[in-house]
Motif scaffolding. Sequence first.
Motif, short mmCIF file in Angstrom:
data_model
loop_
_atom_site.label_atom_id
_atom_site.label_comp_id
_atom_site.label_asym_id
_atom_site.label_seq_id
_atom_site.Cartn_x
_atom_site.Cartn_y
_atom_site.Cartn_z
N ILE A 233 83.24 63.40 29.71
CA ILE A 233 82.78 62.08 29.28
C ILE A 233 82.98 61.06 30.38
CG2 ILE A 233 83.03 60.26 27.56
CD1 ILE A 233 84.15 62.41 25.64
N PHE A 234 84.22 60.96 30.86
CA PHE A 234 84.56 59.97 31.88
C PHE A 234 85.26 60.66 33.04
CE2 PHE A 234 84.92 56.99 28.11
CZ PHE A 234 83.81 56.22 28.44
N GLY A 235 85.08 60.08 34.24
CA GLY A 235 85.83 60.51 35.40
C GLY A 235 87.00 59.57 35.66
N THR A 236 87.32 59.39 36.94
CA THR A 236 88.54 58.66 37.31
C THR A 236 88.38 57.15 37.29
OG1 THR A 236 87.91 58.82 39.64
CG2 THR A 236 89.38 60.53 38.77
N GLY A 237 87.15 56.64 37.26
CA GLY A 237 86.97 55.20 37.44
C GLY A 237 87.07 54.37 36.19
N VAL A 238 87.27 54.99 35.01
CA VAL A 238 87.23 54.21 33.77
C VAL A 238 88.48 53.33 33.64
CG1 VAL A 238 88.30 56.03 32.37
CG2 VAL A 238 86.81 54.35 31.28
N ARG A 239 88.26 52.08 33.17
CA ARG A 239 89.35 51.12 33.00
C ARG A 239 89.20 50.43 31.65
NH1 ARG A 239 90.24 53.48 37.07
NH2 ARG A 239 90.83 52.69 39.13
N GLY A 240 90.25 49.74 31.22
CA GLY A 240 90.17 48.89 30.05
C GLY A 240 90.24 49.66 28.75
N THR A 241 89.54 49.15 27.74
CA THR A 241 89.58 49.72 26.40
C THR A 241 88.31 50.52 26.12
OG1 THR A 241 90.93 47.88 25.61
CG2 THR A 241 89.75 49.17 23.94
N ILE A 242 88.49 51.75 25.67
CA ILE A 242 87.34 52.58 25.29
C ILE A 242 87.09 52.41 23.80
CG2 ILE A 242 86.49 54.95 25.11
CD1 ILE A 242 88.20 55.63 27.52
N LYS A 243 85.85 52.17 23.47
CA LYS A 243 85.50 52.03 22.05
C LYS A 243 84.11 52.59 21.82
CE LYS A 243 84.90 47.16 23.15
NZ LYS A 243 85.16 45.78 22.82
N GLY A 244 83.64 52.48 20.59
CA GLY A 244 82.29 52.92 20.28
C GLY A 244 82.13 54.43 20.30
N LEU A 245 80.96 54.89 20.72
CA LEU A 245 80.62 56.30 20.68
C LEU A 245 81.58 57.15 21.50
CD1 LEU A 245 78.74 58.61 19.89
CD2 LEU A 245 77.24 57.95 21.79
N GLU A 246 81.95 56.67 22.68
CA GLU A 246 82.84 57.46 23.54
C GLU A 246 84.22 57.62 22.91
OE1 GLU A 246 79.47 56.28 25.93
OE2 GLU A 246 80.81 55.10 24.65
N ALA A 247 84.75 56.57 22.31
CA ALA A 247 86.04 56.67 21.64
C ALA A 247 85.97 57.63 20.46
CB ALA A 247 86.50 55.29 21.15
N ALA A 248 84.88 57.57 19.70
CA ALA A 248 84.72 58.48 18.57
C ALA A 248 84.60 59.93 19.03
CB ALA A 248 83.49 58.08 17.76
N ALA A 249 83.92 60.13 20.17
CA ALA A 249 83.79 61.49 20.70
C ALA A 249 85.14 62.03 21.15
CB ALA A 249 82.80 61.49 21.87
N ILE A 250 85.96 61.19 21.78
CA ILE A 250 87.30 61.63 22.19
C ILE A 250 88.13 62.00 20.96
CG2 ILE A 250 89.47 60.84 23.23
CD1 ILE A 250 87.76 59.23 25.22
N ASP A 251 88.04 61.18 19.91
CA ASP A 251 88.74 61.51 18.66
C ASP A 251 88.26 62.85 18.10
OD1 ASP A 251 90.47 59.34 18.44
OD2 ASP A 251 88.99 58.09 17.39
N ALA A 252 86.96 63.10 18.14
CA ALA A 252 86.41 64.35 17.61
C ALA A 252 86.90 65.55 18.41
CB ALA A 252 84.88 64.29 17.63
N ILE A 253 86.97 65.40 19.73
CA ILE A 253 87.48 66.50 20.56
C ILE A 253 88.93 66.78 20.22
CG2 ILE A 253 88.09 67.14 22.94
CD1 ILE A 253 85.57 65.59 23.85
N ASN A 254 89.73 65.72 20.11
CA ASN A 254 91.16 65.89 19.82
C ASN A 254 91.41 66.48 18.44
OD1 ASN A 254 91.89 64.92 22.33
ND2 ASN A 254 92.21 62.81 21.62
#
Length: 416
Positions: free
Chosen positions: A123-144
């Motif tokens: 989903i993300f590489g090394t450059g991501v900063r700040g707060t993740i929300k929306g679709l990407e946050a939901a996808a991370i929750d689904a993976i976990n």
Amino acid sequence: MRSISSEEMNALDANCEYFGLLPLQLMENAGSALAREVRDRKPGEQIAIVAGRGNNGGDAFVAARHLADFKVTIYLLGRSRDIATEEAKRNWEILEHLGFDLREVRDSSDLHLQECDLILDAIFGTGVRGTIKGLEAAAIDAINASGKTVISVDVPSGLGTNIAVRSDLVVTFHKSKPGLSDRARILDIGIPPQAEFFVGPGDLRLVGRRGSQSHKGDSGRILVIGGGPYTGAPALSAMAALRAGADVVTVATPKSASSTIAGFSPNLIVQELSDDHLCLDDLDVLKAQIARHDVVVMGMGLGSNSETHEALAKIIPLCPKTVIDADALLPDLPLQGIVTPHLGEFKRISGLSLSKESYHERLAPLMGYAREKSLVVLLKGKIGPVSNLITDGETVRANTNGNAGMTVGGTGDVLA
């Protein structure tokens, strides 16, 4: 092994492209290496790739092609038309043309992760900063929440933010990344050591940029201490500092040179000193000037007067950040900061003659001297493809952009 930041990796990628190693080649190397690692884990029959729209996803698209004998489903978070880089987009299109199982995800309910044996997190590489929300946050929750074996590409997506993938394995490329454990697998993607030895345009990305809200002085205040017997040398150094982007450049110079240097540019501030050479009587004035500047550059055109030598011995320790060149490069002075000798000056301060050595043979003694003296040494002088070498004793870099025109007098003053 020292880790490499996202900014440094981006600079290295740009340098690789400058030297002819294209981003598409590096992505192919990364994806194929990733696929080999997945195979070694014996992942079962079904692999789900959860990919973002950047190069991290692009690496996974390549891996999918190399894993074509498995049942691979690629879930792209968002629309394919929004894939951010040409390299990632090209590899997505290859998968489209070859009929891979591609799914554009608009909602986390579109992720059917219970059907797979292994999840590839891209989903993300090394450059991501700040707060993740929306679709990407939901996808991370689904993976976990999936309970499946998870392999993350380069870093666990969201590392260092409010939410991150909990990986069973991290496969990273070229070097470790900040925040990764020693258990991460570091894979070679064909970046040769020379790409990190020779500097290129990517290194300019690591230099601070002017902010839109900058004020005078935010981009540097430089004090040049030079001149007396010579007027051109400190003037050239000062003009080079302006051209390099410094906001304020002051030249502290003996009175015999001050009016000439002032005539070079109305942008230069000239501090006239007391005599026709730098002397101890100038210390109080220079202390005040040093306190008002960020960096002090000294030595150009100062000459060899014994009183100047005494003054330099007092001035150098006052400078928190300094670049020392030319007539200030003397073995019995308390050298510090950055020194910029040519071969003759380097022999004078170190006792080491490198004039007959190849650039490879110069590296060890140069690094040894820098390490012993706690200096950064920029050795000027072209040999083979190398124009200059610079080292802090731990890392050494070289540039290759010198030319025959740089034999003209004053070039060394500009480089300092």
